[in-house]
Design a protein around this motif. Structure first.
Motif, PDB file in Angstrom:
ATOM      1  N   LYS A  67      -6.375  -3.713   3.739  1.00 32.35           N
ATOM      2  CA  LYS A  67      -5.121  -3.158   3.205  1.00 32.35           C
ATOM      3  C   LYS A  67      -3.943  -3.922   3.814  1.00 32.35           C
ATOM      4  O   LYS A  67      -3.829  -4.009   5.026  1.00 32.35           O
ATOM      5  CB  LYS A  67      -5.017  -1.672   3.566  1.00 32.35           C
ATOM      6  CG  LYS A  67      -3.690  -1.046   3.125  1.00 32.35           C
ATOM      7  CD  LYS A  67      -3.465   0.275   3.837  1.00 32.35           C
ATOM      8  CE  LYS A  67      -2.116   0.900   3.563  1.00 32.35           C
ATOM      9  NZ  LYS A  67      -0.969   0.106   4.009  1.00 32.35           N
ATOM     10  N   PRO A  68      -3.047  -4.404   2.953  1.00 32.15           N
ATOM     11  CA  PRO A  68      -1.820  -5.002   3.496  1.00 32.15           C
ATOM     12  C   PRO A  68      -0.785  -3.910   3.720  1.00 32.15           C
ATOM     13  O   PRO A  68      -0.931  -2.810   3.184  1.00 32.15           O
ATOM     14  CB  PRO A  68      -1.345  -5.918   2.366  1.00 32.15           C
ATOM     15  CG  PRO A  68      -2.317  -5.772   1.242  1.00 32.15           C
ATOM     16  CD  PRO A  68      -3.151  -4.571   1.500  1.00 32.15           C
ATOM     17  N   LYS A  69       0.270  -4.189   4.487  1.00 27.67           N
ATOM     18  CA  LYS A  69       1.308  -3.161   4.558  1.00 27.67           C
ATOM     19  C   LYS A  69       2.063  -3.153   3.235  1.00 27.67           C
ATOM     20  O   LYS A  69       1.975  -4.099   2.446  1.00 27.67           O
ATOM     21  CB  LYS A  69       2.225  -3.362   5.764  1.00 27.67           C
ATOM     22  CG  LYS A  69       2.973  -4.631   5.836  1.00 27.67           C
ATOM     23  CD  LYS A  69       3.793  -4.563   7.115  1.00 27.67           C
ATOM     24  CE  LYS A  69       4.528  -5.865   7.312  1.00 27.67           C
ATOM     25  NZ  LYS A  69       5.261  -5.883   8.564  1.00 27.67           N
ATOM     26  N   GLY A  70       2.756  -2.034   2.959  1.00 26.18           N
ATOM     27  CA  GLY A  70       3.475  -1.947   1.684  1.00 26.18           C
ATOM     28  C   GLY A  70       2.643  -1.326   0.576  1.00 26.18           C
ATOM     29  O   GLY A  70       3.018  -1.386  -0.590  1.00 26.18           O
ATOM     30  N   LYS A  76      -2.906   7.879  -6.411  1.00 28.02           N
ATOM     31  CA  LYS A  76      -1.698   7.828  -7.240  1.00 28.02           C
ATOM     32  C   LYS A  76      -0.519   8.249  -6.377  1.00 28.02           C
ATOM     33  O   LYS A  76      -0.622   9.219  -5.626  1.00 28.02           O
ATOM     34  CB  LYS A  76      -1.868   8.789  -8.420  1.00 28.02           C
ATOM     35  CG  LYS A  76      -0.862   8.544  -9.500  1.00 28.02           C
ATOM     36  CD  LYS A  76      -1.172   9.382 -10.727  1.00 28.02           C
ATOM     37  CE  LYS A  76      -0.170   9.162 -11.844  1.00 28.02           C
ATOM     38  NZ  LYS A  76       1.217   9.133 -11.435  1.00 28.02           N
ATOM     39  N   ASP A  77       0.563   7.500  -6.463  1.00 30.77           N
ATOM     40  CA  ASP A  77       1.734   7.840  -5.649  1.00 30.77           C
ATOM     41  C   ASP A  77       2.841   8.417  -6.527  1.00 30.77           C
ATOM     42  O   ASP A  77       3.230   7.808  -7.528  1.00 30.77           O
ATOM     43  CB  ASP A  77       2.239   6.585  -4.925  1.00 30.77           C
ATOM     44  CG  ASP A  77       3.416   6.920  -4.022  1.00 30.77           C
ATOM     45  OD1 ASP A  77       3.297   7.866  -3.240  1.00 30.77           O
ATOM     46  OD2 ASP A  77       4.455   6.255  -4.133  1.00 30.77           O
ATOM     47  N   ASP A  78       3.334   9.589  -6.148  1.00 29.48           N
ATOM     48  CA  ASP A  78       4.374  10.254  -6.941  1.00 29.48           C
ATOM     49  C   ASP A  78       5.675   9.464  -6.965  1.00 29.48           C
ATOM     50  O   ASP A  78       6.477   9.610  -7.883  1.00 29.48           O
ATOM     51  CB  ASP A  78       4.653  11.660  -6.376  1.00 29.48           C
ATOM     52  CG  ASP A  78       3.452  12.574  -6.581  1.00 29.48           C
ATOM     53  OD1 ASP A  78       2.639  12.262  -7.477  1.00 29.48           O
ATOM     54  OD2 ASP A  78       3.317  13.561  -5.835  1.00 29.48           O
ATOM     55  N   LEU A  79       5.886   8.628  -5.947  1.00 27.02           N
ATOM     56  CA  LEU A  79       7.137   7.859  -5.899  1.00 27.02           C
ATOM     57  C   LEU A  79       6.998   6.511  -6.618  1.00 27.02           C
ATOM     58  O   LEU A  79       7.918   5.700  -6.606  1.00 27.02           O
ATOM     59  CB  LEU A  79       7.563   7.631  -4.443  1.00 27.02           C
ATOM     60  CG  LEU A  79       7.767   8.895  -3.602  1.00 27.02           C
ATOM     61  CD1 LEU A  79       8.082   8.540  -2.157  1.00 27.02           C
ATOM     62  CD2 LEU A  79       8.899   9.742  -4.187  1.00 27.02           C
ATOM     63  N   GLY A  80       5.842   6.281  -7.194  1.00 26.32           N
ATOM     64  CA  GLY A  80       5.644   5.048  -7.966  1.00 26.32           C
ATOM     65  C   GLY A  80       5.459   3.799  -7.117  1.00 26.32           C
ATOM     66  O   GLY A  80       5.587   2.674  -7.608  1.00 26.32           O
ATOM     67  N   ARG A  81       5.111   3.993  -5.818  1.00 27.51           N
ATOM     68  CA  ARG A  81       4.880   2.818  -4.973  1.00 27.51           C
ATOM     69  C   ARG A  81       3.490   2.239  -5.255  1.00 27.51           C
ATOM     70  O   ARG A  81       2.648   2.908  -5.853  1.00 27.51           O
ATOM     71  CB  ARG A  81       4.991   3.209  -3.492  1.00 27.51           C
ATOM     72  CG  ARG A  81       6.397   3.576  -3.084  1.00 27.51           C
ATOM     73  CD  ARG A  81       6.437   4.152  -1.687  1.00 27.51           C
ATOM     74  NE  ARG A  81       5.692   5.406  -1.613  1.00 27.51           N
ATOM     75  CZ  ARG A  81       5.574   6.143  -0.509  1.00 27.51           C
ATOM     76  NH1 ARG A  81       6.131   5.740   0.609  1.00 27.51           N
ATOM     77  NH2 ARG A  81       4.899   7.271  -0.530  1.00 27.51           N
ATOM     78  N   LYS A  82       3.280   1.003  -4.784  1.00 17.91           N
ATOM     79  CA  LYS A  82       1.968   0.395  -4.983  1.00 17.91           C
ATOM     80  C   LYS A  82       0.938   1.156  -4.150  1.00 17.91           C
ATOM     81  O   LYS A  82       1.234   1.573  -3.025  1.00 17.91           O
ATOM     82  CB  LYS A  82       1.996  -1.062  -4.515  1.00 17.91           C
ATOM     83  CG  LYS A  82       2.776  -1.978  -5.450  1.00 17.91           C
ATOM     84  CD  LYS A  82       2.753  -3.402  -4.972  1.00 17.91           C
ATOM     85  CE  LYS A  82       3.636  -3.608  -3.768  1.00 17.91           C
ATOM     86  NZ  LYS A  82       3.826  -4.992  -3.349  1.00 17.91           N
ATOM     87  N   THR A  83      -0.243   1.355  -4.709  1.00 17.42           N
ATOM     88  CA  THR A  83      -1.292   2.049  -3.948  1.00 17.42           C
ATOM     89  C   THR A  83      -2.460   1.082  -3.709  1.00 17.42           C
ATOM     90  O   THR A  83      -2.569   0.048  -4.389  1.00 17.42           O
ATOM     91  CB  THR A  83      -1.836   3.288  -4.702  1.00 17.42           C
ATOM     92  OG1 THR A  83      -2.777   2.838  -5.687  1.00 17.42           O
ATOM     93  CG2 THR A  83      -0.729   4.101  -5.342  1.00 17.42           C
ATOM     94  N   VAL A  84      -3.331   1.455  -2.783  1.00 12.89           N
ATOM     95  CA  VAL A  84      -4.482   0.593  -2.486  1.00 12.89           C
ATOM     96  C   VAL A  84      -5.347   0.379  -3.731  1.00 12.89           C
ATOM     97  O   VAL A  84      -6.030  -0.634  -3.858  1.00 12.89           O
ATOM     98  CB  VAL A  84      -5.331   1.158  -1.325  1.00 12.89           C
ATOM     99  CG1 VAL A  84      -4.590   1.046  -0.016  1.00 12.89           C
ATOM    100  CG2 VAL A  84      -5.772   2.591  -1.571  1.00 12.89           C
ATOM    101  N   LEU A 100      -4.473   5.002   6.000  1.00  6.00           N
ATOM    102  CA  LEU A 100      -3.655   4.118   6.833  1.00  6.00           C
ATOM    103  C   LEU A 100      -2.224   4.269   6.337  1.00  6.00           C
ATOM    104  O   LEU A 100      -1.993   4.360   5.120  1.00  6.00           O
ATOM    105  CB  LEU A 100      -4.105   2.653   6.682  1.00  6.00           C
ATOM    106  CG  LEU A 100      -5.470   2.287   7.275  1.00  6.00           C
ATOM    107  CD1 LEU A 100      -5.821   0.838   6.984  1.00  6.00           C
ATOM    108  CD2 LEU A 100      -5.500   2.540   8.788  1.00  6.00           C
ATOM    109  N   ASP A 101      -1.259   4.293   7.252  1.00  3.87           N
ATOM    110  CA  ASP A 101       0.143   4.461   6.858  1.00  3.87           C
ATOM    111  C   ASP A 101       0.594   3.307   5.951  1.00  3.87           C
ATOM    112  O   ASP A 101       0.001   2.226   5.956  1.00  3.87           O
ATOM    113  CB  ASP A 101       1.052   4.460   8.095  1.00  3.87           C
ATOM    114  CG  ASP A 101       0.783   5.654   8.988  1.00  3.87           C
ATOM    115  OD1 ASP A 101       0.237   6.658   8.492  1.00  3.87           O
ATOM    116  OD2 ASP A 101       1.125   5.564  10.184  1.00  3.87           O
ATOM    117  N   TYR A 102       1.696   3.562   5.263  1.00  2.00           N
ATOM    118  CA  TYR A 102       2.304   2.560   4.367  1.00  2.00           C
ATOM    119  C   TYR A 102       2.488   1.209   5.080  1.00  2.00           C
ATOM    120  O   TYR A 102       2.203   0.159   4.532  1.00  2.00           O
ATOM    121  CB  TYR A 102       3.661   3.124   3.926  1.00  2.00           C
ATOM    122  CG  TYR A 102       4.374   2.335   2.873  1.00  2.00           C
ATOM    123  CD1 TYR A 102       3.903   2.284   1.569  1.00  2.00           C
ATOM    124  CD2 TYR A 102       5.551   1.659   3.189  1.00  2.00           C
ATOM    125  CE1 TYR A 102       4.578   1.576   0.597  1.00  2.00           C
ATOM    126  CE2 TYR A 102       6.238   0.943   2.216  1.00  2.00           C
ATOM    127  CZ  TYR A 102       5.750   0.909   0.921  1.00  2.00           C
ATOM    128  OH  TYR A 102       6.414   0.203  -0.038  1.00  2.00           O
TER     129      TYR A 102
END
Ligand code: URA
Length: 233
Positions: A67-70, A76-84, A100-102
């Motif tokens: 997993k990269p950071k970010g 599924k992310d409610d804020l529309g961020r990239k997910t693993v 793992l944290d963002y």
């Protein structure tokens, strides 16, 4: 394409050797024809054992992702961020084991084997997780020992941990920490208790399973030995 015996084993039909025996005995068909030992199949092939259709849905997947950071560790992310999940091109419904944290990178296991996922994340099973981190400031020997013995985070003492100092310069400490709990933001909070901010955090191992040289953002399938190891942890 995947070897037929591997496909059958991953669908839970039997162990790979027993699947070979089923194939050799003529019990397995691919698209209605008796399968040959050693043959390969693809997602679109219709496979049956003793006339019973084996569905790809039953296939168990076990992956290791760097997993990269970010990326958020969620389906599924409610804020529309990239997910693993954006890094995985497999159609099956997989989910991450633990979190793992963002802004944390490193080894994340993904599977559709719910039983294994539960076992690995249940606190009773005490699976070691090892992280490399860079801290702001100098971690002293007494702080290191304090962290190993347990510190209070969110009102509860942490379990015994191992902390190894790898390198220190004037402003930073690089260390390796192994914990077996999986509390929220645990490593960062532990170092906070001794006044250190974690500037970089990477999980390098889960039990004996190591991230190794897997490039950031890529995944690989675990091999049979690694899957067995996780199942027996
Ligand atoms: N501990 C943390 O603080 N963050 C992680 O992502 C994993 C462990």
């Amino acid at each position: 394409m995947i070897r037929l015996n591997k496909f059958l084993a991953e669908c839970g039909v039997a162990g790979r050797r027993e699947c070979d025996k089923l194939i050799a005995d003529g019990c397995v068909t691919v698209n209605g024809k008796v399968a040959q030992l050693g043959c390969c199949v693809s997602e679109t092939d219709k496979i049956a054992v003793n006339g019973r259709r084996i569905s790809d849905v039953q296939r168990k997947y076990y992956l290791m992702l760097h997993k990269p950071k970010g990326y958020v560790t969620t389906v599924k992310d409610d804020l529309g961020r990239k997910t693993v999940m954006d890094l995985i091109d497999i159609k099956a419904r997989l989910y991450p084991v633990g979190r793992l944290d963002y802004d944390t990178e490193g080894l994340l296991i993904l599977t559709n084997d719910g039983q294994l996922a539960n076992r690995l994340t249940h606190p009773r099973n005490e699976v070691d997780k090892t992280y490399i981190c860079r801290l702001s400031g100098i971690l002293t020997e007494s702080e290191r020992l304090q962290l190993e013995r347990g510190v209070i985070i969110d009102g509860v003492k942490t379990a015994h941990a191992r902390v190894k100092i790898l390198k220190r310069d004037q402003h930073h400490t690089r260390c390796e920490i192994t914990i077996h709990e999986g509390r929220n933001r645990q490593v960062k909070k532990m170092f906070q208790t001794v006044g250190k901010e974690v500037e970089f955090l990477k999980r390098v191992a889960v039990g004996n399973l190591r991230l190794g040289g897997l490039p950031r953002g890529e995944y690989r399938f675990l091999n049979a030995e690694e899957i067995d190891y996780l199942k027996n942890l």
